[in-house]
Design a protein around this motif. Sequence first.
Motif, short mmCIF file in Angstrom:
data_model
loop_
_atom_site.label_atom_id
_atom_site.label_comp_id
_atom_site.label_asym_id
_atom_site.label_seq_id
_atom_site.Cartn_x
_atom_site.Cartn_y
_atom_site.Cartn_z
N MET B 57 -32.03 37.17 1.23
CA MET B 57 -33.41 36.94 0.79
C MET B 57 -33.58 37.32 -0.67
O MET B 57 -34.20 36.60 -1.45
CB MET B 57 -34.38 37.78 1.62
CG MET B 57 -34.60 37.27 3.02
SD MET B 57 -35.50 38.48 4.00
CE MET B 57 -37.09 38.45 3.20
N ARG B 58 -33.03 38.47 -1.08
CA ARG B 58 -33.18 38.91 -2.47
C ARG B 58 -32.47 37.93 -3.40
O ARG B 58 -32.90 37.73 -4.52
CB ARG B 58 -32.62 40.32 -2.66
CG ARG B 58 -33.33 41.47 -2.02
CD ARG B 58 -34.81 41.57 -2.17
NE ARG B 58 -35.35 41.41 -3.49
CZ ARG B 58 -36.65 41.51 -3.80
NH1 ARG B 58 -37.52 41.76 -2.84
NH2 ARG B 58 -37.06 41.34 -5.04
N ASP B 91 -38.06 27.46 4.82
CA ASP B 91 -38.12 27.77 6.25
C ASP B 91 -37.09 28.82 6.63
O ASP B 91 -37.39 29.75 7.40
CB ASP B 91 -37.85 26.50 7.07
CG ASP B 91 -39.08 25.60 7.14
OD1 ASP B 91 -38.96 24.46 7.58
OD2 ASP B 91 -40.17 26.07 6.74
N LEU B 92 -35.89 28.67 6.08
CA LEU B 92 -34.84 29.65 6.41
C LEU B 92 -35.21 31.02 5.84
O LEU B 92 -35.02 32.05 6.48
CB LEU B 92 -33.49 29.19 5.85
CG LEU B 92 -32.29 30.03 6.29
CD1 LEU B 92 -32.13 29.97 7.80
CD2 LEU B 92 -31.01 29.57 5.61
N TYR B 93 -35.76 31.02 4.63
CA TYR B 93 -36.20 32.27 4.03
C TYR B 93 -37.22 32.96 4.94
O TYR B 93 -37.15 34.16 5.20
CB TYR B 93 -36.83 32.01 2.66
CG TYR B 93 -37.39 33.25 2.02
CD1 TYR B 93 -38.71 33.65 2.25
CD2 TYR B 93 -36.58 34.05 1.22
CE1 TYR B 93 -39.21 34.79 1.69
CE2 TYR B 93 -37.09 35.21 0.65
CZ TYR B 93 -38.39 35.58 0.89
OH TYR B 93 -38.90 36.73 0.35
N ASN B 94 -38.17 32.16 5.44
CA ASN B 94 -39.19 32.74 6.31
C ASN B 94 -38.58 33.33 7.58
O ASN B 94 -39.00 34.38 8.06
CB ASN B 94 -40.24 31.69 6.68
CG ASN B 94 -41.11 31.33 5.50
OD1 ASN B 94 -41.18 32.08 4.53
ND2 ASN B 94 -41.77 30.19 5.58
N SER B 95 -37.59 32.63 8.14
CA SER B 95 -36.99 33.18 9.35
C SER B 95 -36.18 34.44 9.02
O SER B 95 -36.18 35.40 9.79
CB SER B 95 -36.14 32.14 10.08
OG SER B 95 -35.03 31.79 9.30
N PHE B 96 -35.52 34.46 7.87
CA PHE B 96 -34.82 35.68 7.47
C PHE B 96 -35.80 36.83 7.33
O PHE B 96 -35.54 37.96 7.75
CB PHE B 96 -34.08 35.48 6.14
CG PHE B 96 -32.77 34.77 6.27
CD1 PHE B 96 -31.97 34.58 5.15
CD2 PHE B 96 -32.33 34.27 7.48
CE1 PHE B 96 -30.74 33.91 5.25
CE2 PHE B 96 -31.12 33.61 7.59
CZ PHE B 96 -30.32 33.43 6.47
N GLY B 160 -34.44 27.01 14.54
CA GLY B 160 -34.17 28.34 14.03
C GLY B 160 -35.02 29.44 14.61
O GLY B 160 -35.79 29.26 15.54
N ALA B 161 -34.86 30.62 14.00
CA ALA B 161 -35.51 31.82 14.51
C ALA B 161 -37.01 31.82 14.18
O ALA B 161 -37.50 30.95 13.46
CB ALA B 161 -34.84 33.04 13.91
#
Lengths: 112, 604, 278
Positions: B57-58, B91-96, B160-161
């Motif tokens: 994320m960072r 979207d992936l960032y949000n799930s992370f 995803g998550a």
Amino acid sequence: MSDQTKTAQSEHADHFSHHVRRYLYVFVALIIGTIFTVWASYIRFPSREINIAVALLIASCKAFLVAGYFMHLISEKKMVYGILGFTVFFFTGLMALTLWSFGDFPPHTVTH
Amino acid sequence: MQATHAIPHTGIHEEHHADAGFWRTYVFSTDHKIIGIQYGVTALCFLFFGFLLMLMMRWQIAHPATPVPLVGPLLEKVLGTVASQGKISPDLYNSFGAMHGTIMVFLAIVPLAFAAFGNYVVPLMIGAPDMAFPRVNMASYQSYVIGGIIMVVSFFIPGGAAQAGWTSYSPLATSIATNGQTFWLIGMVFLITSSLLGAVNFIATIIQLRAPGMTWMRMPFFVWAQFVTAFLLLLAFPPLEAASIMQLMDKVAHTSFFLPTGLAVGTLGNISGGGSPLLWQHLFWFLGHPEVYVLILPAMGIVAEIIANNTRKPIWGYKSLVYSALTLGFLSFIVWAHHMYLTGMGIRVATFFQTTTMIISIPSVIILTCLFLSLWGGSIRFNTPMLFVMAFLPMFGIGGLTGLPLGFNFSDLHLHDTYYVIAHFHYIVAPGTIFALFAGVYYWFPKMTGRMMNEFWGHVHFWISLICMNLIFQPMFAQGMAGMIRRMSDGGANYTAAHNEATGAVIGGLSESLIKLHVFILWAAVCLGLAQIPFIINFFWSIKHGKPAGSDNPWNATTLEWQTPTPPPHGNFDKAPIVYRGPYEYSVPGHATDFTPQNEPEKA
Amino acid sequence: MEIPYTTEIRKDTGLYNAKVGIWLFLASEVMLFGALFSSYILLRVGAPEGYWPHGWLNIPLGTANTLVLITSSITTVMAWASLKMGNFGKFKMFHAITLCCALMFLAIKSYEYHDKFTHYRIMLANGHIADGHFAEESKDFDLAKKTGSFSIHGHEIDLANKTGDELQKELNKLYDLRSPEGRAVEHTELKYEAKDIASMNNYGPWQNTYTAIYFTLTGLHALHVIGGALVIFYLWAFGGRMWKEDPERFTNRIEISGLFWHFVDLVWIFLFPVLYLL
């Protein structure tokens, strides 16, 4: 098991017929309470709030009987009262504070 | 089933359990020590996984839409289009983000602080042979593992998550087209079940299984902290379980518990409406606030134990500590809506919660003050556990004090949902709780293994971690106060564009320097990760090759867990120890040694 | 060292371990159902005037279920009392009745659920609303393709162009079945062609927030009935051996499972008036 260790068994063995009669009285009271609740719900009180109050009052009495006599809370130990006391406090807090926050708006808020 | 024996027979017991085989002894164990280690190892794995999520994320925040180095191709291979070309999509960032929070709080910190350390240490500290309900204990661990597996598996399902934050606010949570939220909710049910079973066990054990002479006021503060924590878990989690069931119904059965009338998002046109998004928030935060005290109380307990031991004097203000912990626990149930100041509450309700929030800071400060004062006049041994614990004090101080502007609703108007909040709570949990947990690992390691962890590498681990933690989170206060909000997958790049044509100055946007801090923070985070390598190597290497502890009580401690063989056998004690004195009898005038164990008989 | 106080009472608390454990667990259950009851209150108070259902549930059936659970409550405490007095046979008899009561409760509940799932609300193309129980549907009935027909045994209402009292009276025919208008409604066989139907839904949890909380509360309660019944069944069927080897420990287990069962009854004591009568 030695004679010195106090067990749950030795406490109650002799008093049981007296307890059984009490259970039967509670049973009858619960049946009557149920019939009463249903009958009271058909009465058209001036406002619905009274119906709610009556129903909850009867339900609370029945709950007191079940908890107090069937669950033996009426003669339970302080530790159990303590646990339940905190629970009741927090449950009341959850209900009351959540309801209050739904009803308290800043001035001029449009609600619907 | 055997009848209970009146005569203890540990020798026979040992044999019986040696025959139990690998699976019964290490996998399906009912021994609190094994279960404690199981929880600890599992939780540390989840901590590591959550850390990796944060690093990715960072990276995305510091270098938006740039392929992640090293793992980019792997991400694309495993996760598909959400990580196309190795870049982290929004979207992936949000799930992370959602899973980093969920994993860190529910799968890493609470199991480590409460279940791992609690399970191993508490029965020993009170002189008990095990937890009150060993099989319930095993069930609680298994439920935790199942919940964890469900959470991790959710990354690999189509869509995803979960992506709506660890707070899962409706209607967003149920309107995103993925089953990840369903997995999250079911996983939460398992995790909550695990916590409830654990809480029942801890409370019953502490009430019923204290050894003769172990009165309430002779218990080590760590046990008090775990006791209060268990009550918080017991009574605060069920409303979240109820809410999770309702949100699950919203998602799977198309109910509208949290969905208001007139909502038209994606496939939601067919719902009945009539629900309330605020209801979810209230039920979530009713747990959410006591949860943060669950995160800190065990850590405070560990800090107290290690301070007493390494200053060679009693903790200052034992009674104050105990009453403060009890008050803290009690008040934590009636402050929750300070997380909801911006939901349109009226003045009266907001003032109520603001008042209780201010009041709750008092016991918190009392605890920190007592711990600080405990250092005064001490004969301090600067070993690794002590270093971590001493750093905990100012770090928790910063974290706690920065909470005050968030507790007042007028200042929270400006700071809510900004990076200031992130900095505040990470200061408390990262250089706060996690430092205390590191300290606990170094401290109790010799009791579990009979060997010491390496001191030099412990100091290296400590100093680099301390510096890096501060370099990561300190800038976030500045970013937050300048208005940088949370959960932006591009790190705020979109908000840098507003410029005054004539002067070129940024108008109401985020300045270049604020954005540049993201790169700085990323490097500090990478260094923090590198600093954990000596710790991990030290941990595993020392199990077999560490310096032998030399005795069952290498720290010369007074509490009961140090008065057993190493490691403690099944059943812990041959017969119940008898406790003669309080937990911190260090440097008692006139005594030959500078410590007196709790179970040492009075000399005639 | 063995774990103490599994049957022996600890002097300063006056309790044995499992008793502390079950009361702690029940405390958490109070919070669980308490949160759901709080949600019920919120959803009801927040519903627009006239749209909260009354009288949608069958009161005789609900009353029967209440009496069934009350009976199971007394048989549960009598089962434990029988063991205290040393009578294993009576214990078996009383808990057999408890289990029968549990089965009866679940059977009645299943029937009620089925009744709701076969009850339909049809929004007609002409703006009327039809409401009733499923009668029959033609083989080619397909709402998406607009083919076939669907018939219900119920009534039709029309809310268009109505305001104030008139609107309320018409709404009552759908929502307040205990009102004079609600009780006066006559049910007839109504048949609709698919092309006349705009949309339709049965009275599952998705119908409105009342059915949502009804199914959630009673569903969770039913899960607790099943769980409690399973535990009691296990002890009833396989308890003989433990009764012989450690009668006191067995009696305590019956007490603990009984406490859980009474809690399940307690929840229903509040569920019944709240959902059925108010």
